[in-house]
Design a protein around this motif. Structure first.
Motif, PDB file in Angstrom:
ATOM      1  N   LYS A 173      -4.650  92.093 145.885  1.00  0.00           N
ATOM      2  CA  LYS A 173      -5.700  92.326 144.889  1.00  0.00           C
ATOM      3  C   LYS A 173      -5.233  93.374 143.899  1.00  0.00           C
ATOM      4  O   LYS A 173      -4.530  94.316 144.267  1.00  0.00           O
ATOM      5  CB  LYS A 173      -6.985  92.797 145.571  1.00  0.00           C
ATOM      6  CG  LYS A 173      -8.206  92.826 144.674  1.00  0.00           C
ATOM      7  CD  LYS A 173      -9.464  93.182 145.474  1.00  0.00           C
ATOM      8  CE  LYS A 173     -10.714  93.141 144.605  1.00  0.00           C
ATOM      9  NZ  LYS A 173     -11.936  93.488 145.372  1.00  0.00           N
ATOM     10  N   ALA A 174      -5.609  93.202 142.634  1.00  0.00           N
ATOM     11  CA  ALA A 174      -5.313  94.198 141.595  1.00  0.00           C
ATOM     12  C   ALA A 174      -6.493  94.230 140.632  1.00  0.00           C
ATOM     13  O   ALA A 174      -6.799  93.238 139.972  1.00  0.00           O
ATOM     14  CB  ALA A 174      -4.033  93.849 140.855  1.00  0.00           C
ATOM     15  N   THR A 175      -7.156  95.366 140.585  1.00  0.00           N
ATOM     16  CA  THR A 175      -8.300  95.519 139.693  1.00  0.00           C
ATOM     17  C   THR A 175      -8.044  96.636 138.698  1.00  0.00           C
ATOM     18  O   THR A 175      -7.215  97.526 138.940  1.00  0.00           O
ATOM     19  CB  THR A 175      -9.584  95.841 140.474  1.00  0.00           C
ATOM     20  OG1 THR A 175      -9.446  97.123 141.118  1.00  0.00           O
ATOM     21  CG2 THR A 175      -9.856  94.787 141.542  1.00  0.00           C
ATOM     22  N   CYS A 176      -8.732  96.591 137.572  1.00  0.00           N
ATOM     23  CA  CYS A 176      -8.621  97.676 136.590  1.00  0.00           C
ATOM     24  C   CYS A 176      -9.979  97.931 135.966  1.00  0.00           C
ATOM     25  O   CYS A 176     -10.715  96.996 135.631  1.00  0.00           O
ATOM     26  CB  CYS A 176      -7.572  97.365 135.524  1.00  0.00           C
ATOM     27  SG  CYS A 176      -7.623  95.711 134.853  1.00  0.00           S
ATOM     28  N   MET A 177     -10.284  99.208 135.822  1.00  0.00           N
ATOM     29  CA  MET A 177     -11.561  99.650 135.288  1.00  0.00           C
ATOM     30  C   MET A 177     -11.332 100.552 134.087  1.00  0.00           C
ATOM     31  O   MET A 177     -10.445 101.417 134.108  1.00  0.00           O
ATOM     32  CB  MET A 177     -12.356 100.394 136.369  1.00  0.00           C
ATOM     33  CG  MET A 177     -12.823  99.476 137.503  1.00  0.00           C
ATOM     34  SD  MET A 177     -12.892 100.314 139.104  1.00  0.00           S
ATOM     35  CE  MET A 177     -11.159 100.339 139.540  1.00  0.00           C
ATOM     36  N   ILE A 178     -12.111 100.349 133.052  1.00  0.00           N
ATOM     37  CA  ILE A 178     -11.990 101.108 131.810  1.00  0.00           C
ATOM     38  C   ILE A 178     -13.200 102.019 131.676  1.00  0.00           C
ATOM     39  O   ILE A 178     -14.344 101.594 131.870  1.00  0.00           O
ATOM     40  CB  ILE A 178     -11.910 100.157 130.603  1.00  0.00           C
ATOM     41  CG1 ILE A 178     -10.678  99.255 130.728  1.00  0.00           C
ATOM     42  CG2 ILE A 178     -11.858 100.941 129.298  1.00  0.00           C
ATOM     43  CD1 ILE A 178     -10.649  98.127 129.709  1.00  0.00           C
ATOM     44  N   SER A 179     -12.961 103.293 131.363  1.00  0.00           N
ATOM     45  CA  SER A 179     -14.052 104.251 131.171  1.00  0.00           C
ATOM     46  C   SER A 179     -13.675 105.218 130.058  1.00  0.00           C
ATOM     47  O   SER A 179     -12.541 105.227 129.573  1.00  0.00           O
ATOM     48  CB  SER A 179     -14.337 105.018 132.469  1.00  0.00           C
ATOM     49  OG  SER A 179     -13.185 105.747 132.873  1.00  0.00           O
TER      50      SER A 179
END
Length: 265
Positions: A173-179
């Motif tokens: 799994k590879a996730t990315c979150m932008i903030s």
């Protein structure tokens, strides 16, 4: 015809290095082999003087990534540079990524006229570093005309040193979150994969050359590797990230893993 390694270097010019440093890096074009589809594999070998290094495509803090100009080449419609896994150089308050001593960069060359020779010309703008870091330029020119179909050991060895794919590296799994933090864009990636060894570093590339990405703060907990970077536009413009184009390379002591694309969760 028996496959053999044929250096075709005709020039390796450096600028603007001082005269005393003119021999810190040399380049040569290596013959490779013909692929089943008629395209070709060749390589560029760069050899550095003792104590000098050069940079990977994502060089880290203060590094200069190599830029290739293929203008003047003949019977060539495209070139893909295949990068072997680099070394992470950690110094006080500075991390750079690259190669020391010698590196062979395999080239997969698209050939419009199958069976005909390729006249390969390239100018490489790059950086070299020892106690100081300076820009350099290599000019290489050679004819690639082998009809061999067997892999050349020096090039095949470099191809074998490429990072694992996500599947080969055991990525599940590879996730990315932008903030946003005080107006600054932050990108956090979370990758589930086995330990790559030692002090792992995740290098994040956005696929957009006008975006600056900071060195990642990387932390492993069990099977999860988390990294955070700041992202800024080089001209201060707006930023639009495409998650499918975000490239994450995990560099460890045992191996490296190349992961393209991430999901929101």
């Amino acid at each position: 015809m028996k496959s053999k390694l044929v250096p075709l270097i005709v020039a390796a010019l450096l600028a603007p290095l001082p005269a005393s440093a003119m021999d810190v890096i040399k380049g040569e074009i290596l013959q490779g082999w013909v692929l089943p589809d008629g395209n070709r594999v060749a390589a560029i070998r760069m050899t550095m003087a003792p104590g000098w290094k050069t940079y990977w495509r994502a060089p880290g803090d203060m590094g200069i990534p190599p830029q290739f100009d293929w203008n003047g080449s003949q019977n060539l419609s495209g070139v893909a540079v295949e990068w072997p896994a680099p070394t992470v150089f950690r110094e006080k308050n500075l991390t750079t990524i690259g190669y020391k001593d010698q590196v062979v960069l395999p080239l997969v060359i698209s050939v419009p006229k199958k069976g005909a020779a390729v006249h390969l010309k390239t100018t490489i703008d790059m950086g070299v570093c020892s106690d100081i870091c300076v820009p350099a330029q290599l000019h290489l020119d050679g004819i690639i005309d082998t009809d061999a179909t067997r892999a050349v050991p020096a090039i095949a060895a470099s191809l074998a040193q490429r990072p694992f794919s996500a599947k080969e590296g055991g990525v599940s799994k590879a996730t990315c979150m932008i903030s946003f933090n005080n107006g600054d864009l932050e990108l956090e990636t979370v990758i589930t994969l086995p330990d790559a060894g030692g002090q792992e570093l995740v290098v994040i590339e956005t696929g957009q050359p006008d975006l600056w990405v900071s060195e990642a703060d990387t932390l492993r907990k069990g099977k999860t590797l988390t990294s955070k970077v700041d992202v800024a536009h080089s001209t201060g413009g707006p930023i639009a990230l495409n998650r499918s184009q975000i490239r994450m390379t995990v560099l460890g002591d045992k191996h490296a893993v190349d992961i393209l694309g991430c999901t929101p969760d």
